[in-house]
Design a protein around this motif. Structure first.
Motif, PDB file in Angstrom:
ATOM      1  N   GLN A 168       0.762  -1.340  -0.012  1.00 35.65           N
ATOM      2  CA  GLN A 168       0.069  -0.070   0.129  1.00 35.65           C
ATOM      3  C   GLN A 168       0.863   1.095   0.091  1.00 35.65           C
ATOM      4  N   ASN A 169       1.879   1.205   0.543  1.00 38.07           N
ATOM      5  CA  ASN A 169       3.093   2.293   0.760  1.00 38.07           C
ATOM      6  C   ASN A 169       3.433   2.801  -0.821  1.00 38.07           C
ATOM      7  N   SER A 170       3.272   2.099  -1.685  1.00 36.77           N
ATOM      8  CA  SER A 170       3.471   2.665  -3.039  1.00 36.77           C
ATOM      9  C   SER A 170       2.312   3.150  -3.829  1.00 36.77           C
ATOM     10  N   LEU A 171       1.265   3.150  -3.476  1.00 35.23           N
ATOM     11  CA  LEU A 171      -0.085   3.549  -4.008  1.00 35.23           C
ATOM     12  C   LEU A 171      -0.507   4.752  -3.878  1.00 35.23           C
ATOM     13  N   ARG A 172      -1.250   5.277  -4.779  1.00 33.35           N
ATOM     14  CA  ARG A 172      -2.161   6.419  -4.408  1.00 33.35           C
ATOM     15  C   ARG A 172      -3.339   6.048  -4.305  1.00 33.35           C
ATOM     16  N   ILE A 173      -3.913   6.322  -3.010  1.00 30.04           N
ATOM     17  CA  ILE A 173      -5.203   5.481  -2.861  1.00 30.04           C
ATOM     18  C   ILE A 173      -6.459   5.695  -3.496  1.00 30.04           C
ATOM     19  N   ARG A 174      -6.528   7.056  -3.782  1.00 27.15           N
ATOM     20  CA  ARG A 174      -8.035   7.274  -4.433  1.00 27.15           C
ATOM     21  C   ARG A 174      -7.839   7.060  -5.836  1.00 27.15           C
ATOM     22  N   GLU A 175      -6.646   7.223  -6.609  1.00 26.47           N
ATOM     23  CA  GLU A 175      -6.568   6.934  -8.179  1.00 26.47           C
ATOM     24  C   GLU A 175      -6.568   5.368  -7.977  1.00 26.47           C
ATOM     25  N   THR A 176      -5.888   4.445  -7.149  1.00 24.13           N
ATOM     26  CA  THR A 176      -5.889   3.135  -7.259  1.00 24.13           C
ATOM     27  C   THR A 176      -7.382   2.546  -7.503  1.00 24.13           C
ATOM     28  N   ALA A 177      -7.875   3.296  -6.421  1.00 22.46           N
ATOM     29  CA  ALA A 177      -9.578   2.979  -6.092  1.00 22.46           C
ATOM     30  C   ALA A 177     -10.441   3.050  -7.364  1.00 22.46           C
ATOM     31  N   GLN A 178      -9.883   4.157  -8.210  1.00 22.60           N
ATOM     32  CA  GLN A 178     -10.696   4.701  -9.453  1.00 22.60           C
ATOM     33  C   GLN A 178     -10.526   3.616 -10.468  1.00 22.60           C
ATOM     34  N   ALA A 179      -9.290   3.363 -10.649  1.00 19.61           N
ATOM     35  CA  ALA A 179      -8.700   2.291 -11.555  1.00 19.61           C
ATOM     36  C   ALA A 179      -9.283   0.940 -11.266  1.00 19.61           C
ATOM     37  N   LEU A 180      -9.622   0.550 -10.307  1.00 19.57           N
ATOM     38  CA  LEU A 180     -10.324  -0.633 -10.005  1.00 19.57           C
ATOM     39  C   LEU A 180     -11.925  -0.459 -10.570  1.00 19.57           C
ATOM     40  N   ALA A 181     -12.268   0.504 -10.138  1.00 24.25           N
ATOM     41  CA  ALA A 181     -13.938   0.613 -10.657  1.00 24.25           C
ATOM     42  C   ALA A 181     -13.979   0.932 -12.113  1.00 24.25           C
ATOM     43  N   MET A 182     -12.978   1.187 -12.746  1.00 24.40           N
ATOM     44  CA  MET A 182     -13.038   1.030 -14.249  1.00 24.40           C
ATOM     45  C   MET A 182     -12.697  -0.181 -14.963  1.00 24.40           C
ATOM     46  N   LEU A 183     -12.560  -1.160 -14.120  1.00 21.86           N
ATOM     47  CA  LEU A 183     -12.324  -2.325 -14.718  1.00 21.86           C
ATOM     48  C   LEU A 183     -13.659  -3.029 -15.210  1.00 21.86           C
ATOM     49  N   PRO A 184     -13.784  -3.309 -16.699  1.00 25.47           N
ATOM     50  CA  PRO A 184     -14.959  -3.827 -17.152  1.00 25.47           C
ATOM     51  C   PRO A 184     -16.159  -4.576 -16.566  1.00 25.47           C
ATOM     52  N   ARG A 185     -15.476  -5.447 -15.908  1.00 27.59           N
ATOM     53  CA  ARG A 185     -16.311  -6.586 -15.068  1.00 27.59           C
ATOM     54  C   ARG A 185     -16.472  -6.268 -13.360  1.00 27.59           C
ATOM     55  N   TRP A 186     -15.902  -5.035 -13.233  1.00 23.52           N
ATOM     56  CA  TRP A 186     -15.737  -4.946 -11.512  1.00 23.52           C
ATOM     57  C   TRP A 186     -16.998  -4.987 -10.985  1.00 23.52           C
ATOM     58  N   ASP A 187     -18.397  -4.542 -11.173  1.00 26.02           N
ATOM     59  CA  ASP A 187     -19.828  -4.778 -10.655  1.00 26.02           C
ATOM     60  C   ASP A 187     -19.731  -4.778  -9.122  1.00 26.02           C
ATOM     61  N   LYS A 188     -19.230  -3.590  -8.870  1.00 23.76           N
ATOM     62  CA  LYS A 188     -18.812  -3.418  -7.279  1.00 23.76           C
ATOM     63  C   LYS A 188     -17.954  -4.348  -6.411  1.00 23.76           C
ATOM     64  N   GLY A 189     -17.161  -4.772  -7.263  1.00 21.84           N
ATOM     65  CA  GLY A 189     -16.168  -5.839  -6.593  1.00 21.84           C
ATOM     66  C   GLY A 189     -16.520  -7.278  -6.643  1.00 21.84           C
ATOM     67  N   MET A 190     -17.823  -7.416  -7.175  1.00 19.66           N
ATOM     68  CA  MET A 190     -18.371  -8.794  -7.052  1.00 19.66           C
ATOM     69  C   MET A 190     -17.206  -9.926  -7.640  1.00 19.66           C
ATOM     70  N   ASN A 191     -16.956 -10.881  -7.077  1.00 20.47           N
ATOM     71  CA  ASN A 191     -16.175 -11.998  -7.389  1.00 20.47           C
ATOM     72  C   ASN A 191     -14.603 -11.341  -7.995  1.00 20.47           C
ATOM     73  N   HIS A 192     -14.260 -10.378  -7.350  1.00 22.02           N
ATOM     74  CA  HIS A 192     -12.885  -9.850  -7.567  1.00 22.02           C
ATOM     75  C   HIS A 192     -11.879 -10.139  -6.384  1.00 22.02           C
ATOM     76  N   LEU A 193     -10.688 -10.537  -6.651  1.00 22.85           N
ATOM     77  CA  LEU A 193      -9.926 -10.999  -5.494  1.00 22.85           C
ATOM     78  C   LEU A 193      -8.462 -10.101  -5.680  1.00 22.85           C
ATOM     79  N   LEU A 194      -8.031  -9.544  -4.503  1.00 20.52           N
ATOM     80  CA  LEU A 194      -7.258  -8.629  -4.680  1.00 20.52           C
ATOM     81  C   LEU A 194      -5.994  -9.261  -3.423  1.00 20.52           C
ATOM     82  N   PHE A 195      -5.052  -9.010  -3.884  1.00 20.67           N
ATOM     83  CA  PHE A 195      -3.823  -9.600  -2.887  1.00 20.67           C
ATOM     84  C   PHE A 195      -2.828  -8.189  -2.479  1.00 20.67           C
ATOM     85  N   ASN A 196      -3.078  -8.153  -1.153  1.00 17.80           N
ATOM     86  CA  ASN A 196      -2.197  -7.135  -0.432  1.00 17.80           C
ATOM     87  C   ASN A 196      -1.485  -7.776   0.813  1.00 17.80           C
TER      88      ASN A 196
END
Length: 607
Positions: free
Chosen positions: A163-191
């Motif tokens: 997380q220390n290498s991320l821009r929090i707001r912009e990273t969240a916006q990038a996730l929301a632009m994914l074509p199948r995001w659908d409020k994160g349903m069935n998506h997996l993030l590794f942190n």
């Protein structure tokens, strides 16, 4: 007789000619079917979606060649994260569907470079080597699919490991632009490295809607039970770790303030237990912790087990190495806290010539609800066991095994007939135990499957005058042994007793026809570092009419040899593994003034 027929240029007129309209109908039907088959074949080999992509590896595409995506300032931002999410509320299992292999299909988004309107990347490091290794391992696995329409789980190519290498707001916006995001349903993030100043949260701060999180810093407040996956924090330095096959010693870390207790601490750890734990730890490390590949595939397998619970890995498959020392047996050191009740236990009765008493024991044991099988070890080579028609009629399988030699160790042989994990070793003259007492003992063993759980308790004492150990059979509140004339234990210890007993203890027991129960207590205590458990208050067990001629334990030299056994075994083991405790397990409401019919185990003997 011959018939005449008309011939034409088309051949003999054996079949009436079709009417024109029928012929046209069948030709049309055939054409439609043919075109359908051709279309189906083309569909099988045609790209299924514009989102399909080739295998995901950096070997085939460069980060610098990835398309550049600009994030408008007004791009939507996902919600912070729903702490109430569970698999049945925030995950669409129907997307996974049924497949013969019971395996989820995982799609990895194509690599993209996200920047804000000023061209500044959302991450200061881009795609890390660790995240690339993880995605490459998934793309090479059986979980992977490049067909987005078949995917059950979606993994962004956006690296949020640190997380220390991320821009929090912009990273969240990038996730929301994914074509199948659908409020994160069935998506997996590794942190692996969550949080940041000033709060240093224990979970990823990037707003992620309903996405699953495989995280390395969860607390009880941020971990969503049965939804998120807790993973270790990987270090690139661990790639250079080379665990030897067998370490030369037992490595123990002792706090500085406890240096004065070093000798006591080291002596309290059984050597066999240390070796067993070392082997198990090495396997755990290699299977689940040693690389990003191991961490990633383990995470997917955990999720796979949640989606297909009927085909999930068993506890033993998760925790036991694939190469088992003894087939079909598992060490109780790595069993669940409470083994399943369904299989029940196998009663092993060692007998020589007391047929009447043996039949009484069999009759009483057969009343225990959890009895699965009864195995009689016939230890008399000079006399055949009774005919089959004379044996008691019971509702579970009864098997008689004839031994080749009259040895006490025969009671602990790992017979193939023992299919349950739990074993009840019982003598052929223990007729006073009720079915309630035996059932309760089995229930206690289920909670402590690595212990000896029994009824007759005994104690070892240090004789200061003689300077050696002494066997004590007086009725006291302290116990360090339970006799295997009536005791539950895990069948794993049969293998250890038969094949791994230290020194000449097993031969000594067979030569002296004594102390096999003490040897088993030494063995279990040395492996586990734990004391046995005495259950129920009863202290008398044998049949009143059994005389000295009938049994070994009433011989004049018996008690003297028992003390010799303890000193002999302590010498062989190089330590005294037996632990003294002042403890007894009794049923709830055992002595309470409560209606007997409402008690789970009403028939518990007093003495």
């Amino acid at each position: 007789m011959y018939t005449s027929g008309k011939y034409s240029s088309r051949g003999p007129a054996l079949i009436p000619r079709m009417k024109t309209k029928h012929r046209i109908y069948y030709i049309t039907l055939f054409s439609v079917v043919l075109l359908g088959l051709i279309a189906t074949g083309m569909f099988q080999f045609w790209p299924h979606s514009i989102e399909s992509t080739a295998d995901w590896t950096l070997d085939k595409r460069s980060v610098h060649d990835a398309p550049l995506i600009r994030l408008p300032v007004s791009s939507p931002i996902p919600e912070r994260g729903d702490l109430s999410c569970r698999m049945h509320t925030c995950f669409d299992v129907y997307r996974c569907g049924y497949n013969p292999k019971n395996r989820i299909k995982v799609y990895i988004y194509p690599l993209q470079r996200f920047v804000d309107e000023l061209g500044v990347p959302i991450s200061s490091t881009g795609l890390s080597r660790e995240y690339n290794d993880l995605l490459s391992a998934i793309s090479d696995s059986d979980f992977y699919t490049d067909d987005v329409t078949r995917a059950c789980l979606f993994i962004p190519s956006i690296d949020v490991l640190n997380q220390n290498s991320l821009r929090i707001r912009e990273t969240a916006q990038a996730l929301a632009m994914l074509p199948r995001w659908d409020k994160g349903m069935n998506h997996l993030l590794f942190n692996m490295l969550p949080g940041g100043p000033p709060d240093y949260n224990t979970a990823l701060d990037v707003p992620r809607d309903r996405a699953l999180l495989a995280g390395g810093g969860f607390s009880t407040w941020t971990y969503r039970q049965g939804y998120d996956v807790s993973i270790p924090v990987y270090s690139p330095l661990s790639a250079d770790v080379d665990l030897p096959e067998r370490q030369p010693g037992a490595s123990v870390v002792i706090p500085e303030e406890k240096l004065s207790e070093m000798y006591t601490i080291l002596k309290s750890i059984p050597h066999r237990q240390v070796e067993e734990m070392q082997r198990q730890a090495r396997w755990f490390w290699e299977a689940y912790f040693s690389s990003m590949k191991a961490i990633g595939l383990t995470t997917l397998q955990i999720i796979n087990d949640r989606i297909y619970p009927y085909a999930a890995r068993t506890y033993e498959q998760w925790n036991n190495p694939p190469v088992v020392k003894w087939s079909s047996v598992n060490s109780p050191l790595f069993l669940p806290l409470i083994p399943p009740r369904a299989p029940g236990f196998t009663a092993v009765v060692l007998t020589y010539d007391r047929v009447e008493s043996l039949f009484r024991v069999i009759t009483e044991i057969s009343k225990v609800p959890s009895l699965a099988k009864l195995l009689v070890v016939w230890n008399n080579q000079n006399k055949s066991p009774p005919e089959e028609t004379l044996w008691p009629k019971i509702s579970v399988p009864l098997k008689v095994v004839r031994t080749k030699e009259n040895k006490l160790s025969n009671r602990f042989f790992p017979y193939d007939e023992i299919e349950t994990e739990a074993v009840l070793a019982i003598d052929d003259d223990i007729i006073m135990l009720t079915s309630d007492e035996l059932q309760f003992g089995y229930e206690v063993w289920r909670e402590f499957p690595d212990r000896l759980v029994g009824y007759p308790g005994r104690l070892h004492l240090w004789d200061h005058e003689m300077g050696k150990w002494k066997y004590e059979s007086e009725w006291t509140n302290e116990v360090s042994m339970v006799l295997t004339g009536a005791a539950f234990y895990h069948k794993y210890f049969n293998y250890l007793y038969t094949y791994k007993m230290p020194g000449d203890i097993k031969n000594w027991v067979d030569a002296h026809m004594n102390c096999e129960d003490i040897a088993m207590n030494f063995l279990v205590a040395n492996i586990t570092g734990k004391a046995p458990i005495k259950v129920t208050p009863r202290k008398k067990f044998k049949c009143p009419e059994c005389t000295a001629i009938d049994g070994l334990s009433l011989d004049q030299t018996h008690m003297v040899e028992r003390s010799e056994c303890i000193n002999k075994f302590a010498s062989v083991f190089g330590t005294m593994p037996l632990k003294v405790v002042e403890h007894r397990a009794d049923p709830v409401l055992y002595k309470d003034d409560f209606p007997e019919k409402l008690k789970s185990f009403p028939n518990i003997g007093s003495l």
